[in-house]
Design a protein around this motif. Sequence first.
Motif, PDB file in Angstrom:
ATOM      1  N   PHE A 309      59.019   8.881  65.007  1.00 24.10           N
ATOM      2  CA  PHE A 309      57.765   8.492  65.653  1.00 24.10           C
ATOM      3  C   PHE A 309      57.510   9.457  66.799  1.00 24.10           C
ATOM      4  O   PHE A 309      58.382   9.633  67.668  1.00 24.10           O
ATOM      5  CB  PHE A 309      57.848   7.061  66.187  1.00 24.10           C
ATOM      6  CG  PHE A 309      57.760   6.034  65.100  1.00 24.10           C
ATOM      7  CD1 PHE A 309      56.523   5.620  64.623  1.00 24.10           C
ATOM      8  CD2 PHE A 309      58.903   5.493  64.532  1.00 24.10           C
ATOM      9  CE1 PHE A 309      56.429   4.693  63.592  1.00 24.10           C
ATOM     10  CE2 PHE A 309      58.824   4.566  63.499  1.00 24.10           C
ATOM     11  CZ  PHE A 309      57.580   4.167  63.028  1.00 24.10           C
ATOM     12  N   ILE A 311      55.337   9.801  69.884  1.00 22.39           N
ATOM     13  CA  ILE A 311      54.481   8.941  70.711  1.00 22.39           C
ATOM     14  C   ILE A 311      53.737   9.816  71.715  1.00 22.39           C
ATOM     15  O   ILE A 311      54.363  10.519  72.517  1.00 22.39           O
ATOM     16  CB  ILE A 311      55.344   7.882  71.431  1.00 22.39           C
ATOM     17  CG1 ILE A 311      56.146   7.091  70.382  1.00 22.39           C
ATOM     18  CG2 ILE A 311      54.474   6.942  72.269  1.00 22.39           C
ATOM     19  CD1 ILE A 311      57.335   6.356  70.948  1.00 22.39           C
ATOM     20  N   ASP A 347      55.319   9.818  62.132  1.00 23.16           N
ATOM     21  CA  ASP A 347      54.129   9.025  62.427  1.00 23.16           C
ATOM     22  C   ASP A 347      53.729   9.388  63.849  1.00 23.16           C
ATOM     23  O   ASP A 347      54.553   9.275  64.768  1.00 23.16           O
ATOM     24  CB  ASP A 347      54.435   7.521  62.357  1.00 23.16           C
ATOM     25  CG  ASP A 347      54.394   6.995  60.922  1.00 23.16           C
ATOM     26  OD1 ASP A 347      54.324   7.831  59.992  1.00 23.16           O
ATOM     27  OD2 ASP A 347      54.439   5.764  60.752  1.00 23.16           O
ATOM     28  N   VAL A 349      51.785   8.381  66.919  1.00 27.31           N
ATOM     29  CA  VAL A 349      51.258   7.092  67.378  1.00 27.31           C
ATOM     30  C   VAL A 349      50.937   7.143  68.863  1.00 27.31           C
ATOM     31  O   VAL A 349      51.442   7.998  69.587  1.00 27.31           O
ATOM     32  CB  VAL A 349      52.271   5.952  67.105  1.00 27.31           C
ATOM     33  CG1 VAL A 349      52.550   5.808  65.608  1.00 27.31           C
ATOM     34  CG2 VAL A 349      53.574   6.189  67.867  1.00 27.31           C
ATOM     35  N   SER A 355      49.968  -1.942  65.790  1.00 28.70           N
ATOM     36  CA  SER A 355      50.504  -1.002  64.795  1.00 28.70           C
ATOM     37  C   SER A 355      49.418  -0.076  64.263  1.00 28.70           C
ATOM     38  O   SER A 355      49.704   0.996  63.736  1.00 28.70           O
ATOM     39  CB  SER A 355      51.156  -1.760  63.643  1.00 28.70           C
ATOM     40  OG  SER A 355      52.315  -2.389  64.151  1.00 28.70           O
ATOM     41  N   SER A 356      48.143  -0.512  64.397  1.00 32.55           N
ATOM     42  CA  SER A 356      47.072   0.373  63.931  1.00 32.55           C
ATOM     43  C   SER A 356      46.836   1.543  64.893  1.00 32.55           C
ATOM     44  O   SER A 356      46.024   2.415  64.610  1.00 32.55           O
ATOM     45  CB  SER A 356      45.781  -0.416  63.737  1.00 32.55           C
ATOM     46  OG  SER A 356      45.396  -0.982  64.966  1.00 32.55           O
ATOM     47  N   ASP A 357      47.536   1.552  66.012  1.00 34.06           N
ATOM     48  CA  ASP A 357      47.404   2.676  66.942  1.00 34.06           C
ATOM     49  C   ASP A 357      48.221   3.854  66.403  1.00 34.06           C
ATOM     50  O   ASP A 357      49.228   4.251  66.981  1.00 34.06           O
ATOM     51  CB  ASP A 357      47.895   2.266  68.335  1.00 34.06           C
ATOM     52  CG  ASP A 357      47.679   3.373  69.354  1.00 34.06           C
ATOM     53  OD1 ASP A 357      46.826   4.250  69.106  1.00 34.06           O
ATOM     54  OD2 ASP A 357      48.363   3.363  70.391  1.00 34.06           O
ATOM     55  N   CYS A 358      47.761   4.366  65.291  1.00 30.49           N
ATOM     56  CA  CYS A 358      48.515   5.390  64.584  1.00 30.49           C
ATOM     57  C   CYS A 358      47.529   6.473  64.154  1.00 30.49           C
ATOM     58  O   CYS A 358      46.539   6.189  63.492  1.00 30.49           O
ATOM     59  CB  CYS A 358      49.175   4.736  63.359  1.00 30.49           C
ATOM     60  SG  CYS A 358      50.082   5.906  62.363  1.00 30.49           S
ATOM     61  N   SER A 361      50.235   9.099  59.501  1.00 29.58           N
ATOM     62  CA  SER A 361      51.489   8.565  58.947  1.00 29.58           C
ATOM     63  C   SER A 361      52.108   9.611  58.052  1.00 29.58           C
ATOM     64  O   SER A 361      51.395  10.286  57.288  1.00 29.58           O
ATOM     65  CB  SER A 361      51.233   7.355  58.060  1.00 29.58           C
ATOM     66  OG  SER A 361      50.561   6.394  58.749  1.00 29.58           O
TER      67      SER A 361
END
Length: 426
Positions: A309, A311, A347, A349, A355-358, A361
């Motif tokens: 991930f 971030i 991912d 993010v 979780s939709s703050d992506c 993917s």
Amino acid sequence: MPKPLEYFTYRDGILSAEEVALTELAEKFGTPTYVYSKEAFLAPLRDLERGLAGLDHLVCFAVKANSNLSVLKLLAEAGAGMDLVSGGELRRALRAGADPGKLVFSGVGKSLAEIDEGLAHPLHSFNVESVVELKLLSDRAKAAGKRARVALRFNPDVDPKTHPYISTGLKKNKFGLQRAEILALLKRHEFAGVRIAGLSIHIGSQILSLSPFEDAFKKTKRMVGEIESILGSPLEFLDLGGGLGIPYRNEKPPSIEAYTKLIRKHFGPKSEIDGRYRILLEPGRTIAGNSGVLLSRVLYRKPRKTKDFVIVDAGMNDLVRPALYGSYHEIVPVEAARGKGKRRKCDVVGPVCESSDCFASDRPLADRIEGGDLVAFLSAGAYGMSMASQYNTRGRPAEVLVDGEGYRLIRKRETFEDLIGSEVFR
Ligand code: LLP
């Protein structure tokens, strides 16, 4: 229209907006920040103008795509009109110095206050999408001793083959008036405050082939013929909407040249209708989409067994398109060297608690990208900042406009005080 990396290129290994290194802008203004290229806005506008030369026309930038006052001023000074869908956008356009005679007031549900506000200015026209709204506009105009120039928005029932959320010209969509509704309303004689002078369409956004446009143009011409025979007089203008797609990744949208050629084929001086209508366009994404990037800093990289991930400090509140439409934005490191070497699925993010703050993917990103690095989300100039929110009490990003080797802040980053300023608290 510009490609994602046309006005944002690597110079000495650093991604730059025109001639300005994004590292410098991050240092100066912090992140996340929207960075725009002035030339990238002007180039597609020029291409549209060139493609329509010789035809009476008006290119109205769809303000909803990017409503920053400085961007609007830039486009107004380059001769563009504006397409507006709210009283707020009307005020923005006027504040930015747009010529009221080049403003088109669209929108599926204008309030009484917005209609009155529109009537207070000598606008080019109103696009009207329902019989009740036409009646209201007519009554308010009459009461004010005016006659508003109107285009009926026709829903041609054409599939634009795009994301369902941004398809607007199908029978099932809320937009526009259907043929039967138009024919019925023309037979009513209760609209003395308006002059029906045009027909408008807008079938959707991010359209990647010419055929939906062509279908819509043909249906529009047929509809115009029917309207004119009922009215007994010719219409003055046709508003063909916006919707031409841009490349986000490897899409191959029709060029502006091919698009304007199609318009000329159907409506130009050599077409069967002999160029007798003024042609309006309402492009948003075509002009702004590849004119801006969202500059963001990686906060942390969190390794997991199957993927990492990454971030970043931008969230879905800053750029909502991936979360809302699953749309693709290229994500590139600002320092080219960070993009070299082995890649691993990631991912990307944001920090927002959803979780939709992506943003992406399973995107293969270089192993070297890590906390502290700068990345840019490309093709973020349209529907980026204009759709940003303050969700999670996050101030919206700053915006910077680059012109050659110069640049200026065109919107300050929102502060906490800005966020709570209108709350009533005691
Ligand atoms: N005119 C009207 C009446 C519209 O509704 C729109 C966009 C435009 C012009 C400009 O369309 P464009 O040339 O930009 O395709 N938020 C979505 C896009 C929504 C478009 C809605 N209408 C996105 O981020 O993809």
